[in-house]
Write a protein that holds these residues in place. Sequence first.
Motif, PDB file in Angstrom:
ATOM      1  N   HIS A   1      -6.819   0.806  -2.662  1.00  0.00           N
ATOM      2  CA  HIS A   1      -7.388   1.523  -1.516  1.00  0.00           C
ATOM      3  C   HIS A   1      -6.413   2.588  -1.013  1.00  0.00           C
ATOM      4  CE1 HIS A   1      -8.439   1.975   2.835  1.00  0.00           C
ATOM      5  NE2 HIS A   1      -9.660   1.997   2.347  1.00  0.00           N
TER       6      HIS A   1
ATOM      7  N   VAL B   1     -12.044  -6.048  -0.380  1.00  0.00           N
ATOM      8  CA  VAL B   1     -10.813  -6.520   0.262  1.00  0.00           C
ATOM      9  C   VAL B   1     -11.139  -7.259   1.556  1.00  0.00           C
ATOM     10  CG1 VAL B   1      -8.687  -5.792   1.398  1.00  0.00           C
ATOM     11  CG2 VAL B   1      -9.357  -4.730  -0.754  1.00  0.00           C
TER      12      VAL B   1
ATOM     13  N   MET C   1     -12.732  -1.307  -0.026  1.00  0.00           N
ATOM     14  CA  MET C   1     -12.466  -1.964   1.242  1.00  0.00           C
ATOM     15  C   MET C   1     -13.451  -3.096   1.519  1.00  0.00           C
ATOM     16  SD  MET C   1     -10.610  -2.523   3.776  1.00  0.00           S
ATOM     17  CE  MET C   1      -9.377  -1.250   3.573  1.00  0.00           C
TER      18      MET C   1
ATOM     19  N   TYR D   1      -6.054  -3.836  -2.333  1.00  0.00           N
ATOM     20  CA  TYR D   1      -5.528  -3.214  -1.115  1.00  0.00           C
ATOM     21  C   TYR D   1      -4.634  -2.041  -1.491  1.00  0.00           C
ATOM     22  CZ  TYR D   1      -4.157  -3.139   3.783  1.00  0.00           C
ATOM     23  OH  TYR D   1      -3.965  -2.771   5.092  1.00  0.00           O
TER      24      TYR D   1
ATOM     25  N   GLY E   1       0.799  -1.209   0.000  1.00  0.00           N
ATOM     26  CA  GLY E   1       0.000   0.000   0.000  1.00  0.00           C
ATOM     27  C   GLY E   1       0.834   1.261   0.000  1.00  0.00           C
TER      28      GLY E   1
ATOM     29  N   ASN F   1     -10.741  -4.219   9.165  1.00  0.00           N
ATOM     30  CA  ASN F   1      -9.756  -4.156   8.091  1.00  0.00           C
ATOM     31  C   ASN F   1      -9.022  -5.496   8.110  1.00  0.00           C
ATOM     32  OD1 ASN F   1      -7.469  -3.706   6.429  1.00  0.00           O
ATOM     33  ND2 ASN F   1      -7.662  -1.505   6.730  1.00  0.00           N
TER      34      ASN F   1
ATOM     35  N   GLY G   1      -7.490  -7.055   5.780  1.00  0.00           N
ATOM     36  CA  GLY G   1      -6.190  -7.073   5.122  1.00  0.00           C
ATOM     37  C   GLY G   1      -5.080  -6.758   6.111  1.00  0.00           C
ATOM     38  N   LYS G   2      -5.287  -5.697   6.928  1.00  0.00           N
ATOM     39  CA  LYS G   2      -4.293  -5.374   7.960  1.00  0.00           C
ATOM     40  C   LYS G   2      -4.199  -6.489   8.997  1.00  0.00           C
ATOM     41  CE  LYS G   2      -4.149  -0.336   7.735  1.00  0.00           C
ATOM     42  NZ  LYS G   2      -4.253   0.935   8.473  1.00  0.00           N
TER      43      LYS G   2
END
Length: 441
Positions: A339, A418, A415, A336, A109, A300, A302-303
Amino acid sequence: MDKTQDQTAEARNRVIESANRLGVELNEQELERWMNSITEATGDSDIVVDKKTGVFGHKVSMLDFDPKDLERFRAIGKIVEFDDVPGLVETALALSGSAAQSKVQTHPGDCDYFERVNIIAPTRTEACQTLARIMREKAINSRLGPNFQLIELKFGSYPQDIIRNDSLCHKGSPIAWLPEEVVASKIEGTDSEGNPLVITWDYVADDPGWCKLDWVVADPVRGQLANASNMLDVTWEAPDGTIVPLDGYLDGYFQEVYLDAESAPIFDKLVKQVSTDVMDDYVAQLQKEVKKYFQPDKANYGKAAKRLYNIFRLSGQYEEAAFLRELFDEPAALLYQVHALVRTVQEATEQGTTFDVDNILDQTDELIMSVIKVLEGEEELEIVRYLLRLSRSISRNEPGTTLGSEVEAARSEVMKIVNNFFYEKMTALPAIKAYIDSLHN
């Protein structure tokens, strides 16, 4: 084949089976290389130096760093790094986050940096004054350039509640300074009763807290816009050699890749002061963040997946780590990056005069093409529609215009996709789902 090799082969086969069952594409050759390497990453030292490139870091972190991106990261590093001052300031600049895991996260990112800054001074107060001075000088000197613009700087904590631009900032929370506020050395707002309130740079210097700088840069290698940040871990070295972190905690070194072998002596000196519980503390912090990113209002995934990957690879749960590793290379993971880059386009447009509008529009076109490449049907149409509106807004207005509604709509839709992707894949693997569940019990 010895017992360890047998176990590694069995774990690798289970990862391949899980990936095939869940429709996750994987590179079996790369998977085998990584699993063999991480199980063999033993020795007297945790630190590995690549003699060819001069980069160094924790042995597990180094397995995920791809030196082909080194020229790019060193070029951007010249913008964000602090200079050494002989006898006063010592520094060691590293990559962190997804930037340090370029073999894994092919769609990072942002360009995240981490810098250890050791200040040699007679007293803590003088160390804080030195930090305040070099941070302000850095902000002013790197405020605007041919391919970069400073967006904000975090330094100090609010001594009381303050209302800034109609937003309430609570006492004790980090202060985010805009570039013009750093130049003026003050922030203006009101208290809860509407009375004028001024917080000065020097007033908060004795308790610097979280120190971080953020830029938008025109990536000199890839030719695209990117967000670049530098988070500082600042220490004071007293005359007797004692080293004290100015924010009360000396960070671990499990996710950094240091860019210059000449900074190794500074790194060695500082990490000797790290607590013996630093690994446990680091994992515990990551666990808290995973829990946070599973909360509905902060979701979130992905995080969360990135933090789970770091937990598993450091805790010896290599099978789970290997599975997560493959998710970051999936086409949906490209979203991602989309985003993050939508925000970059917004910041470059709203706050900048450095970047040419045509370059920003080119970046927006690339975002649209990325979405078309990954999605189809209604999802594709919805996000492309928002991005086209964003592109029209940029082309019709001068830099400095506000793009809030178009940007937030595009980011929100991206988001959702994702989040759905990472949540579905992570929770479909029983071992990972059980671990996530255990954090919430």
